[in-house]
Design a protein around this motif. Structure first.
Motif, PDB file in Angstrom:
ATOM      1  N   PHE A 155      36.484  50.737  48.362  1.00  0.00           N
ATOM      2  CA  PHE A 155      37.560  51.723  48.183  1.00  0.00           C
ATOM      3  C   PHE A 155      38.785  51.304  48.999  1.00  0.00           C
ATOM      4  N   GLN A 156      38.538  50.830  50.219  1.00  0.00           N
ATOM      5  CA  GLN A 156      39.647  50.415  51.085  1.00  0.00           C
ATOM      6  C   GLN A 156      40.305  49.130  50.588  1.00  0.00           C
ATOM      7  N   CYS A 157      39.564  48.299  49.854  1.00  0.00           N
ATOM      8  CA  CYS A 157      40.096  47.004  49.383  1.00  0.00           C
ATOM      9  C   CYS A 157      40.731  47.085  47.992  1.00  0.00           C
ATOM     10  N   LEU A 158      40.602  48.224  47.319  1.00  0.00           N
ATOM     11  CA  LEU A 158      41.201  48.397  45.991  1.00  0.00           C
ATOM     12  C   LEU A 158      42.597  48.993  46.134  1.00  0.00           C
ATOM     13  N   PRO A 159      43.491  48.721  45.163  1.00  0.00           N
ATOM     14  CA  PRO A 159      44.805  49.365  45.231  1.00  0.00           C
ATOM     15  C   PRO A 159      44.641  50.885  45.101  1.00  0.00           C
ATOM     16  N   PRO A 160      45.483  51.677  45.791  1.00  0.00           N
ATOM     17  CA  PRO A 160      45.319  53.126  45.839  1.00  0.00           C
ATOM     18  C   PRO A 160      45.259  53.786  44.453  1.00  0.00           C
ATOM     19  N   ARG A 161      46.164  53.457  43.574  1.00  0.00           N
ATOM     20  CA  ARG A 161      46.125  54.104  42.261  1.00  0.00           C
ATOM     21  C   ARG A 161      46.031  53.027  41.193  1.00  0.00           C
ATOM     22  N   HIS A 162      44.905  52.947  40.511  1.00  0.00           N
ATOM     23  CA  HIS A 162      44.770  51.955  39.440  1.00  0.00           C
ATOM     24  C   HIS A 162      43.986  52.596  38.313  1.00  0.00           C
ATOM     25  N   ALA A 163      44.353  52.192  37.075  1.00  0.00           N
ATOM     26  CA  ALA A 163      43.710  52.803  35.905  1.00  0.00           C
ATOM     27  C   ALA A 163      42.263  52.345  35.803  1.00  0.00           C
ATOM     28  N   ASN A 164      42.031  51.072  35.986  1.00  0.00           N
ATOM     29  CA  ASN A 164      40.668  50.522  35.950  1.00  0.00           C
ATOM     30  C   ASN A 164      40.674  49.161  36.635  1.00  0.00           C
ATOM     31  N   LEU A 165      39.506  48.569  36.794  1.00  0.00           N
ATOM     32  CA  LEU A 165      39.408  47.319  37.558  1.00  0.00           C
ATOM     33  C   LEU A 165      40.200  46.190  36.900  1.00  0.00           C
ATOM     34  N   ALA A 166      40.153  46.124  35.553  1.00  0.00           N
ATOM     35  CA  ALA A 166      40.869  45.050  34.851  1.00  0.00           C
ATOM     36  C   ALA A 166      42.372  45.175  35.119  1.00  0.00           C
ATOM     37  N   ALA A 167      42.882  46.405  35.019  1.00  0.00           N
ATOM     38  CA  ALA A 167      44.317  46.620  35.254  1.00  0.00           C
ATOM     39  C   ALA A 167      44.691  46.275  36.689  1.00  0.00           C
ATOM     40  N   ALA A 168      43.743  46.445  37.610  1.00  0.00           N
ATOM     41  CA  ALA A 168      44.024  46.153  39.017  1.00  0.00           C
ATOM     42  C   ALA A 168      43.871  44.657  39.314  1.00  0.00           C
ATOM     43  N   GLY A 169      43.418  43.888  38.309  1.00  0.00           N
ATOM     44  CA  GLY A 169      43.250  42.447  38.508  1.00  0.00           C
ATOM     45  C   GLY A 169      41.988  42.092  39.280  1.00  0.00           C
ATOM     46  N   VAL A 170      40.995  42.961  39.207  1.00  0.00           N
ATOM     47  CA  VAL A 170      39.742  42.696  39.938  1.00  0.00           C
ATOM     48  C   VAL A 170      38.802  41.861  39.074  1.00  0.00           C
ATOM     49  N   ARG A 171      38.298  40.789  39.633  1.00  0.00           N
ATOM     50  CA  ARG A 171      37.317  39.981  38.895  1.00  0.00           C
ATOM     51  C   ARG A 171      35.889  40.436  39.219  1.00  0.00           C
ATOM     52  N   ARG A 172      35.609  40.596  40.505  1.00  0.00           N
ATOM     53  CA  ARG A 172      34.244  40.951  40.902  1.00  0.00           C
ATOM     54  C   ARG A 172      34.245  41.846  42.132  1.00  0.00           C
ATOM     55  N   ILE A 173      33.182  42.616  42.246  1.00  0.00           N
ATOM     56  CA  ILE A 173      32.916  43.375  43.467  1.00  0.00           C
ATOM     57  C   ILE A 173      31.730  42.689  44.151  1.00  0.00           C
ATOM     58  N   LEU A 174      31.869  42.414  45.422  1.00  0.00           N
ATOM     59  CA  LEU A 174      30.779  41.767  46.165  1.00  0.00           C
ATOM     60  C   LEU A 174      30.238  42.749  47.194  1.00  0.00           C
ATOM     61  N   LEU A 175      28.988  43.182  46.961  1.00  0.00           N
ATOM     62  CA  LEU A 175      28.346  44.115  47.894  1.00  0.00           C
ATOM     63  C   LEU A 175      27.576  43.304  48.923  1.00  0.00           C
ATOM     64  N   THR A 176      27.816  43.558  50.185  1.00  0.00           N
ATOM     65  CA  THR A 176      27.031  42.850  51.196  1.00  0.00           C
ATOM     66  C   THR A 176      25.759  43.643  51.522  1.00  0.00           C
ATOM     67  N   ALA A 177      24.709  42.896  51.865  1.00  0.00           N
ATOM     68  CA  ALA A 177      23.414  43.484  52.241  1.00  0.00           C
ATOM     69  C   ALA A 177      22.964  42.799  53.524  1.00  0.00           C
ATOM     70  N   SER A 178      22.437  43.572  54.450  1.00  0.00           N
ATOM     71  CA  SER A 178      21.957  42.941  55.693  1.00  0.00           C
ATOM     72  C   SER A 178      20.715  42.084  55.428  1.00  0.00           C
ATOM     73  N   GLY A 179      19.979  42.443  54.375  1.00  0.00           N
ATOM     74  CA  GLY A 179      18.696  41.779  54.115  1.00  0.00           C
ATOM     75  C   GLY A 179      17.526  42.548  54.719  1.00  0.00           C
ATOM     76  N   GLY A 180      17.853  43.512  55.591  1.00  0.00           N
ATOM     77  CA  GLY A 180      16.809  44.379  56.155  1.00  0.00           C
ATOM     78  C   GLY A 180      15.926  43.666  57.162  1.00  0.00           C
ATOM     79  N   PRO A 181      14.922  44.381  57.682  1.00  0.00           N
ATOM     80  CA  PRO A 181      14.067  43.812  58.738  1.00  0.00           C
ATOM     81  C   PRO A 181      13.182  42.660  58.256  1.00  0.00           C
TER      82      PRO A 181
END
Ligand code: NDP
Ligand code: MG
Length: 388
Positions: A155-181
């Motif tokens: 949310f913090q890395c996306l432009p504040p007001r955008h119609a959709n990801l394509a319009a915002a020029g987003v190719r991918r979202i990368l979710l980080t994971a710790s990998g757990g214990p």
């Protein structure tokens, strides 16, 4: 002044939220606090934060809570209906949805329908009924701000007001994971792990259910589905990267090759403070990030063959309809059984896999269909757990 209803006030997210609230009495006020059956903890919080309304979901705990809060000026209510009232009543403009599991679905929907600012931690609600939640938000005219650290980062890395990801020029979202214990362990090494080991997360201190989800990587699976609904992103555009230090909370890749990330110490108060104060920022009590001390940031691919839950979540997302409701219900039943030592750790993924195969997916057209899928999946999961 933001007037907050905190549902799940006695939990880990509840505590972090109230910590931020206590730092800014001029900006935030807790007007309703709700919990399940922890009367002691709820009463203590009510005596400290003085909300108008205290709700205990289990009616059997009502008398004890009334006794504890007699003369405090705090109105006491009990039962699931009272939790809905806490979510939708005029005492609040903002709802922190921090109940764990499917138990939080109806209050999350009620807050959305009532047009509240919804601060969503309860990821199971959006996994069970993402479409219905989007509709409720639209009908209510409120807004949703994600508390989950990864989604808060995106949310913090996306432009504040955008119609959709394509319009915002987003190719991918990368979710980080710790990998757990259990990151780096083989399937054979996971066969005998205990609830205590699973709940000992290397970077985050959290409730028991989400801790087990982190250990199986189902937490990341639920978060992929959550990201799909929150950001209207197809499964192909959401990628998971294991990042053991938990400093980079997630990233957004743009078509020009730019990759924006949000970094910070692993402390939920950052995401909570951001959502509470948005679009402003407030002090959250979080130590400054010392990059020299962190020294290095590592990234690796998730081991989908050993941690099958993540692959199962992608499968359910691609299947659509109530498949993600079934995934969530089977996971909740299996995690509870593991915590009660009725199921070995690898049995969690086995239960979910078999349950997804056994219960047909339906279009998630209304709440009854979702609740019916949830119930059917839980019965099936119980049968599978007993057979394993
Ligand atoms: P906890 O187990 O610490 O707390 C759960 C809270 O929910 C408690 O206040 C509990 O009350 C309440 N609760 C449980 N069942 C009911 C019910 N039927 N009705 C009303 N209240 C109920 O969980 P967490 O705080 O760790 O997690 C809460 C949610 O936030 C989960 O969906 C989790 O996935 C999500 N989340 C948590 C993060 C974390 O860092 N902890 C990070 C990101 C997301 P009682 O104390 O009385 O049992
Ligand atoms: Mg998260």
């Amino acid at each position: 002044m933001r007037r907050l209803a905190i549902l799940g006030a006695t939990g880990s997210i509840g505590a972090s939220t109230l910590d931020v609230v206590a730092r800014h009495p001029d900006r935030f006020q807790a007007t309703a606090l709700a919990a399940h059956r922890n009367v002691d903890a709820l009463a203590q919080l009510c005596l400290r934060f003085r909300p108008q309304l205290a709700v205990i979901a289990d009616p059997a705990c009502e008398a004890a809570l009334r006794e504890r809060l007699a003369g405090s000026g705090c109105r006491v209510a009990a039962g699931p209906q009272a939790v809905l009232e806490a979510a939708a009543g005029s005492h609040c403009d903002t709802v922190v949805a921090a109940i764990v599991g499917a138990a939080g679905l109806e209050s999350t929907l009620a807050a959305a329908r009532a047009g509240k600012r919804l601060l969503l931690a309860n990821k199971e609600a959006i996994v069970m009924a993402g479409r219905l939640l989007a509709k409720a938000l639209e009908d209510g005219g409120g807004e949703l701000l994600p508390l989950d650290s990864e989604h808060n980062a995106i949310f913090q890395c996306l432009p504040p007001r955008h119609a959709n990801l394509a319009a915002a020029g987003v190719r991918r979202i990368l979710l980080t994971a710790s990998g757990g214990p259990f990151r780096g362990r083989t399937s054979a090494e996971l066969a005998g792990v205990t609830p205590e080991q699973a709940c000992a997360h290397p970077n985050w201190s959290m409730g028991r259910k989400i801790s087990v989800d982190s250990a199986t990587l189902m937490n990341k699976g639920l978060e992929v589905i959550e990201a799909h609904h929150l950001f209207d992103a197809a499964a192909e555009r959401i990628e998971v990267v294991v990042h053991p230090q938990s400093i980079v909370h997630s990233l957004v890749e743009y078509v020009d090759g730019s990759v924006l990330a949000q970094l910070g110490n692993p402390d939920m108060r950052t995401a909570i403070a951001y959502a509470l104060a948005w679009p402003e920022r407030v002090e959250a009590g979080v130590a400054a990030l010392d990059l020299l001390k962190v020294a290095r940031l590592d990234f690796e691919a998730p081991d989908l063959a050993t941690f099958r839950c993540l692959a199962l979540a992608y499968e359910a997302l691609r299947a659509g309809g109530t498949a993600t409701t079934v995934l969530n219900a089977a996971n909740e039943e299996a995690v509870a059984a593991f915590l009660e030592r009725r199921l070995p750790f690898p049995g969690i993924a086995q239960t979910i896999d078999r349950c997804l195969n056994a219960v047909d997916s339906q279009p998630a057209t209304d709440l009854d269909v979702v609740l019916d899928a949830d119930l059917t999946a839980r019965r099936e999961a119980q049968r599978i757990i007993a057979s394993l």
